[in-house]
Write an enzyme that holds these catalytic residues in place. Sequence first.
Site, PDB file in Angstrom:
ATOM      1  N   HIS A 207      -3.245  -4.201   2.546  1.00  0.00           N
ATOM      2  CA  HIS A 207      -4.633  -3.733   2.513  1.00  0.00           C
ATOM      3  C   HIS A 207      -4.973  -2.825   3.692  1.00  0.00           C
ATOM      4  CE1 HIS A 207      -8.494  -3.525   0.681  1.00  0.00           C
ATOM      5  NE2 HIS A 207      -9.136  -4.115   1.677  1.00  0.00           N
TER       6      HIS A 207
ATOM      7  N   ASN B 217      -6.524  -4.224  -4.774  1.00  0.00           N
ATOM      8  CA  ASN B 217      -7.768  -3.737  -5.366  1.00  0.00           C
ATOM      9  C   ASN B 217      -7.580  -2.413  -6.102  1.00  0.00           C
ATOM     10  OD1 ASN B 217      -7.489  -3.252  -2.376  1.00  0.00           O
ATOM     11  ND2 ASN B 217      -9.059  -1.700  -2.789  1.00  0.00           N
TER      12      ASN B 217
ATOM     13  N   TYR C 240      -1.657   4.264  -6.351  1.00  0.00           N
ATOM     14  CA  TYR C 240      -2.908   4.923  -5.945  1.00  0.00           C
ATOM     15  C   TYR C 240      -3.224   6.058  -6.900  1.00  0.00           C
ATOM     16  CZ  TYR C 240      -3.050   2.441  -1.503  1.00  0.00           C
ATOM     17  OH  TYR C 240      -3.153   1.467  -0.534  1.00  0.00           O
TER      18      TYR C 240
ATOM     19  N   ASP D 211      -1.648  -2.953  -3.847  1.00  0.00           N
ATOM     20  CA  ASP D 211      -1.981  -1.533  -3.888  1.00  0.00           C
ATOM     21  C   ASP D 211      -0.701  -0.756  -4.142  1.00  0.00           C
ATOM     22  OD1 ASP D 211      -4.636  -1.988  -3.649  1.00  0.00           O
ATOM     23  OD2 ASP D 211      -4.896  -1.067  -1.690  1.00  0.00           O
TER      24      ASP D 211
ATOM     25  N   ASP E 262       0.829  -1.212   0.000  1.00  0.00           N
ATOM     26  CA  ASP E 262       0.000   0.000   0.000  1.00  0.00           C
ATOM     27  C   ASP E 262       0.859   1.256   0.000  1.00  0.00           C
ATOM     28  OD1 ASP E 262      -2.916  -1.289   0.839  1.00  0.00           O
ATOM     29  OD2 ASP E 262      -1.208  -2.342   1.703  1.00  0.00           O
TER      30      ASP E 262
ATOM     31  N   HIS F 285     -10.308  -2.419   7.633  1.00  0.00           N
ATOM     32  CA  HIS F 285     -11.062  -3.383   6.818  1.00  0.00           C
ATOM     33  C   HIS F 285     -11.443  -4.637   7.592  1.00  0.00           C
ATOM     34  CE1 HIS F 285      -8.926  -0.997   3.638  1.00  0.00           C
ATOM     35  NE2 HIS F 285     -10.135  -1.035   3.118  1.00  0.00           N
TER      36      HIS F 285
END
Length: 375
Positions: free
Chosen positions: A299, A158, A123, A120, A87, A273
């Site tokens: 995540h 995602n 972004y 991820d 991420d 999450h």
Amino acid sequence: MVNDRTPLLPQTQQASAGNFPSSNETGRTSSRKGAVLVAVCVFLGLLGLWRLSSANPEDTKTMQTLLSAADRPLRANEGLNYLVVGDWGREGFYNQSLLATQMGRIAQELGIEFVISAGDNFYDTGLTGEDDPAFSSSFTDVYTASSLQTTWYTVLGNHDYMGDVLAELSDALVERDSRWYCKRAFQLNYTLCSGTDTGSCDATVDMFFFDTTPFIDEYWSANSTETFDWRGLAPRVEQLQSQLDDLAEALNSSTATWKIVVGHHTIRSIGHHGDYPELLEKLLPILEEHKVDVYINGHDHNVQHIKRSDSPVHFFTSGGGSKAYSGLREYTEVQGVQFAYDGQGFLAVSMRPESISFTFYDVLGDAIYNYLLQK
């Protein structure tokens, strides 16, 4: 245990407030550094020519093959060392650059073999194509330390699926930066024996990289306000079953001392999450049946270690590569939370034949948690 730390400034503010060397200071040292670099380069060049002239052809072939690292015994007392970060891709902002600096320092200390990216990677909506400048501004231009110039084994998250996912999987990115290795699913095999004990040691690790994004129901909802690039996948039911069957077969065939699975989404988490029921239902039983030691994910934008008494699997979240501080949920003892830190950070892993050391570092480069897993 939950640690509270004050969020740092965004990277743009850090740049203006940090103690960076001035242009005059760098100018005074450049001539001396140049002379030293020339001498070092000449020495390394001569050494490289000598090693190539005396190398066994099969050894040279092994070094050129990306996934054959198990054929190369590790140096005595070296082990297998690598970093995990997820991420992260925000063009250096949200402390991504500051964390990258600390990653470079720890990678140098450990002598890492590779870096794992837990997804991820770009972004907010992945890459726009193979020539998207965000690939350079979020990856190549951020992770510049010499110790990080090694293969980055990468899974999709995602947010990556919200862009041109085929571009992120493309060999064109490898041409832009040879460190990049991104597939939907793949496997690594490493020996954990040093060059001095290969005759008496057969310890190995198998690492299985798994694409979790297609499993999350909300991404397929007709009411979703987000768009996902599902090109290259089979119809969903067929796709999910195929992935599960392939992983189960690979795990069943593995005779490795250690088994590690890497995915993007959380199975167990007290972050924003939390637990994903789709993975609890479909993926976790396979991990438990085949005695997987560790599941590593991103995540949730924090770092965590969870080990429940009702499961043999250790869960390590390393999703603090940039934007963080999303908050942690309240938890009970039964949830098995060993450590959780709501902030930026990364995971350093050091593997030996009979143990694995997991260390979380924060954005300042401080070791904030260590766990030794033993067979």
